[in-house]
Design an enzyme around this catalytic site. Sequence first.
Site, short mmCIF file in Angstrom:
data_model
loop_
_atom_site.label_atom_id
_atom_site.label_comp_id
_atom_site.label_asym_id
_atom_site.label_seq_id
_atom_site.Cartn_x
_atom_site.Cartn_y
_atom_site.Cartn_z
CD GLN A 119 -0.45 9.45 -18.91
OE1 GLN A 119 -1.10 9.60 -19.93
NE2 GLN A 119 -1.01 9.45 -17.72
CG PHE A 120 6.76 9.12 -16.40
CD1 PHE A 120 6.86 8.60 -15.12
CD2 PHE A 120 6.47 10.47 -16.56
CE1 PHE A 120 6.67 9.42 -14.01
CE2 PHE A 120 6.28 11.29 -15.46
CZ PHE A 120 6.38 10.76 -14.18
CB THR A 121 2.06 7.91 -14.91
OG1 THR A 121 1.15 8.35 -15.92
CG2 THR A 121 2.79 9.09 -14.29
#
Length: 150
Positions: A78-80
Site C-alpha cells: 500500500q504505497f498510500t
Amino acid sequence: MKIVIQRVSEASVTIEREQVASIKSGLLILLGITDDDGNEDIKWLTNKAVNLRVFGDENNVMNKSIRDVDGDIIVVSQFTLHALTKKGNRPSYIKAAKPDIAIPLYESFVKQLEMDLGKPVQTGQFGADMKVSLLNDGPVTIIIDSKNKG
C-alpha cells in the site's frame, strides 16, 4: 518502511472478483515502502510483527503474539501509507518507492515474514486494484515505521 497491523477475526483480498487471499484469526499487514528502505528495515519490521503481543491470553490481556496463537497473516502492498498531505488536498506519493525498487523489497518482506513466522503468508498482488475486506478484532490497529526504531 511502514506497516499498519490490524488484528482481524477474518480478512480477504479480492482482485477482479476473484478472492486471492483469505484468513480467519490473524493479522492483516499493510506495507508501504520508500526508496531508502532496505533489508535492515525488513528484518526489524518482520521481527516486530511476529512478536507483537496483541492477542488475548487466558485472562483476555493482550499478551500473546501471532506465533503464540498460531494465527495467519495477509500482507498487502500500500504505497498510500507514505502520502504527504501537508499542502493542499491532493496527497503526494513522491516518497513511495517506484515498482522497480518496491517489488523486490515487498517480496523480501514476505519471505522474511514467512521465515520469522514459520509458515506461509498470504498476499495481495503488488500494484493491483485490490478489494480488501476485514473484520477488525478489538479493534486493534498499530502503525510501525522502521525509521522510528532508534
